[in-house]
Design a protein around this motif. Structure first.
Motif, PDB file in Angstrom:
ATOM      1  N   ARG A   1       0.820  -1.217   0.000  1.00 32.18           N
ATOM      2  CA  ARG A   1       0.000   0.000   0.000  1.00 32.18           C
ATOM      3  C   ARG A   1       0.854   1.266   0.000  1.00 32.18           C
ATOM      4  NH1 ARG A   1      -2.485   0.949   4.337  1.00 32.18           N
ATOM      5  NH2 ARG A   1      -1.255  -0.407   5.677  1.00 32.18           N
ATOM      6  N   VAL A   2       2.165   1.111  -0.180  1.00 36.60           N
ATOM      7  CA  VAL A   2       3.052   2.279  -0.191  1.00 36.60           C
ATOM      8  C   VAL A   2       3.050   2.863  -1.596  1.00 36.60           C
ATOM      9  CG1 VAL A   2       5.320   3.190   0.369  1.00 36.60           C
ATOM     10  CG2 VAL A   2       4.458   1.198   1.603  1.00 36.60           C
ATOM     11  N   HIS A   3       2.083   3.725  -1.849  1.00 33.69           N
ATOM     12  CA  HIS A   3       1.928   4.373  -3.150  1.00 33.69           C
ATOM     13  C   HIS A   3       2.084   5.881  -2.993  1.00 33.69           C
ATOM     14  CE1 HIS A   3      -0.927   0.814  -4.296  1.00 33.69           C
ATOM     15  NE2 HIS A   3       0.354   0.473  -4.311  1.00 33.69           N
ATOM     16  N   SER A   4       2.566   6.520  -4.035  1.00 35.30           N
ATOM     17  CA  SER A   4       2.707   7.976  -4.038  1.00 35.30           C
ATOM     18  C   SER A   4       2.225   8.515  -5.371  1.00 35.30           C
ATOM     19  CB  SER A   4       4.180   8.355  -3.810  1.00 35.30           C
ATOM     20  OG  SER A   4       4.358   9.749  -3.947  1.00 35.30           O
ATOM     21  N   GLU A   5       1.328   9.495  -5.334  1.00 35.14           N
ATOM     22  CA  GLU A   5       0.851  10.080  -6.587  1.00 35.14           C
ATOM     23  C   GLU A   5       2.002  10.735  -7.343  1.00 35.14           C
ATOM     24  OE1 GLU A   5      -2.391  12.698  -5.951  1.00 35.14           O
ATOM     25  OE2 GLU A   5      -3.675  11.189  -4.998  1.00 35.14           O
ATOM     26  N   GLU A   6       2.904  11.359  -6.616  1.00 30.38           N
ATOM     27  CA  GLU A   6       4.093  11.961  -7.228  1.00 30.38           C
ATOM     28  C   GLU A   6       5.267  11.010  -7.048  1.00 30.38           C
ATOM     29  OE1 GLU A   6       7.067  15.821  -6.566  1.00 30.38           O
ATOM     30  OE2 GLU A   6       5.255  15.552  -5.354  1.00 30.38           O
ATOM     31  N   PRO A   7       5.996  10.672  -8.115  1.00 32.37           N
ATOM     32  CA  PRO A   7       7.146   9.782  -7.957  1.00 32.37           C
ATOM     33  C   PRO A   7       8.141  10.335  -6.936  1.00 32.37           C
ATOM     34  CG  PRO A   7       6.614  10.055 -10.279  1.00 32.37           C
ATOM     35  CD  PRO A   7       5.779  11.049  -9.528  1.00 32.37           C
ATOM     36  N   ARG A   8       8.547   9.472  -6.022  1.00 30.24           N
ATOM     37  CA  ARG A   8       9.493   9.847  -4.977  1.00 30.24           C
ATOM     38  C   ARG A   8      10.526   8.734  -4.833  1.00 30.24           C
ATOM     39  NH1 ARG A   8       9.315  14.828  -4.010  1.00 30.24           N
ATOM     40  NH2 ARG A   8       9.441  14.836  -1.722  1.00 30.24           N
TER      41      ARG A   8
ATOM     42  N   ASP B   1       2.644   5.368  -8.203  1.00 28.97           N
ATOM     43  CA  ASP B   1       1.264   4.938  -7.971  1.00 28.97           C
ATOM     44  C   ASP B   1       1.112   3.429  -8.083  1.00 28.97           C
ATOM     45  OD1 ASP B   1       1.627   4.678 -10.681  1.00 28.97           O
ATOM     46  OD2 ASP B   1      -0.093   5.924 -11.251  1.00 28.97           O
ATOM     47  N   GLY B   2       2.226   2.723  -8.310  1.00 31.17           N
ATOM     48  CA  GLY B   2       2.230   1.264  -8.333  1.00 31.17           C
ATOM     49  C   GLY B   2       3.055   0.727  -7.180  1.00 31.17           C
ATOM     50  N   PRO B   3       3.328  -0.567  -7.166  1.00 32.97           N
ATOM     51  CA  PRO B   3       4.145  -1.130  -6.095  1.00 32.97           C
ATOM     52  C   PRO B   3       5.540  -0.507  -6.081  1.00 32.97           C
ATOM     53  CG  PRO B   3       3.043  -2.868  -7.339  1.00 32.97           C
ATOM     54  CD  PRO B   3       2.841  -1.608  -8.105  1.00 32.97           C
TER      55      PRO B   3
ATOM     56  N   SER C   1       8.346  13.791   4.705  1.00 34.67           N
ATOM     57  CA  SER C   1       7.022  13.287   4.337  1.00 34.67           C
ATOM     58  C   SER C   1       7.125  11.934   3.635  1.00 34.67           C
ATOM     59  CB  SER C   1       6.287  14.289   3.451  1.00 34.67           C
ATOM     60  OG  SER C   1       6.882  14.383   2.161  1.00 34.67           O
ATOM     61  N   VAL C   2       8.250  11.673   2.990  1.00 34.19           N
ATOM     62  CA  VAL C   2       8.438  10.375   2.329  1.00 34.19           C
ATOM     63  C   VAL C   2       8.576   9.277   3.390  1.00 34.19           C
ATOM     64  CG1 VAL C   2       9.871   9.044   0.741  1.00 34.19           C
ATOM     65  CG2 VAL C   2       9.505  11.489   0.337  1.00 34.19           C
ATOM     66  N   ALA C   3       9.348   9.551   4.433  1.00 33.94           N
ATOM     67  CA  ALA C   3       9.468   8.598   5.540  1.00 33.94           C
ATOM     68  C   ALA C   3       8.117   8.408   6.233  1.00 33.94           C
ATOM     69  CB  ALA C   3      10.522   9.073   6.529  1.00 33.94           C
TER      70      ALA C   3
ATOM     71  N   TRP D   1       5.973   6.052   4.249  1.00 41.88           N
ATOM     72  CA  TRP D   1       6.332   4.655   4.507  1.00 41.88           C
ATOM     73  C   TRP D   1       5.721   4.180   5.832  1.00 41.88           C
ATOM     74  CZ3 TRP D   1       8.733   0.689   2.023  1.00 41.88           C
ATOM     75  CH2 TRP D   1       9.013  -0.429   2.818  1.00 41.88           C
ATOM     76  N   ARG D   2       5.884   5.007   6.844  1.00 42.28           N
ATOM     77  CA  ARG D   2       5.428   4.612   8.183  1.00 42.28           C
ATOM     78  C   ARG D   2       3.926   4.378   8.211  1.00 42.28           C
ATOM     79  NH1 ARG D   2       8.498   2.528  12.268  1.00 42.28           N
ATOM     80  NH2 ARG D   2       7.560   2.957  14.274  1.00 42.28           N
TER      81      ARG D   2
END
Length: 246
Positions: free
Chosen positions: A163-170, A190-192, A232-234, A237-238
């Motif tokens: 479920r670790v997805h991000s609309e903006e690539p990070r 937005d994928g795995p 915010s990236v960490a 993940w959390r």
């Protein structure tokens, strides 16, 4: 790590888990799993041990649900856990290297998968039992911690269930400061997540620390160690990295 080393971890960590659970008592709260008491921890892990052993002994080649949880408590529940743990260790030890059965993460063989998976399952839940008991937790070896981080990043979170997805690539960097080669680059989208060994791209955020602490933090048993860059990236993940088995 090879199969025999993982089996040694399963054996040691299961004994430590049982001892910590017995010392804490079945009613004790589990701080690392706030919804659980020690009895819940023993029932869950004992069921998983039996579930894993059954795939090997019965040569199951497709997924099946685990068994029912026992109607036991106190010393009887601890003994039930110990019996299942001993059966798992014996099963892993005696199974032929080419045994064919179901597995759900990439591995050199099904036996290698189950030995590694149960080593990590048992270690993480041993940490839970020791958190309920209190006091100084047992150590996690550097080599095993790195191996466990690899299972998590390159195994679990490579699956579509992550479920670790991000609309903006990070890009998240994970770095074990006490392990040569213990660096991973995790590309979020937005994928795995896609994880690569090494520092293969500039990172938006880096999480770093000693391998053992990093291992337990990535499994959400400890706070993340040092975080640099975009926090915010960490936090993403959390918030989203709890494992979904189905």
């Amino acid at each position: 790590m090879d199969i025999s080393e993982h089996i040694q971890v399963v054996e040691r960590e299961g004994r430590l888990l049982a001892a910590a659970a017995a010392a804490a008592g079945a009613d004790a709260k589990v701080p690392t799993c706030p919804d659980w008491q020690v009895r819940d921890l023993l029932k869950h892990t004992g069921m998983v041990h039996r579930w894993a052993a059954a795939f090997i002994t019965e040569r199951r080649t497709s997924y099946r649900l685990g068994g029912e949880l026992p109607d036991l408590d106190g010393d009887a529940l601890v003994e039930w856990f110990r019996e299942g743990h001993a059966t798992l260790v014996a099963t892993l030890t005696s199974a032929p290297p080419d045994v064919e059965c179901w597995a759900f993460l990439p591995a050199p063989s099904p036996l290698a998968f189950w030995a590694r998976r149960q080593a990590n399952e048992t270690t993480v839940h041993r940490m839970d039992a020791e958190s309920a008991r209190g006091g100084t937790p047992s150590p996690v070896g550097v080599e095993f911690a790195v191996d466990g981080i690899e299972e998590l990043l390159l195994g679990f979170h490579a699956r579509k269930q992550s479920r670790v997805h991000s609309e903006e690539p990070r890009v998240l960097r994970v770095r074990a400061t006490d392990a040569p080669g213990g660096t991973w680059t995790v590309r979020l989208s937005d994928g795995p997540p896609v994880t690569e060994r090494g520092a293969t791209a500039p990172a938006d955020c880096e999480v770093s620390g000693q391998a053992a602490r990093l291992y337990l933090a990535l499994w959400n048993r400890l706070p993340l160690p040092q975080v640099t860059g975009d926090r915010s990236v960490a936090a993403l993940w959390r918030e989203r990295s709890s494992i979904v088995m189905g």
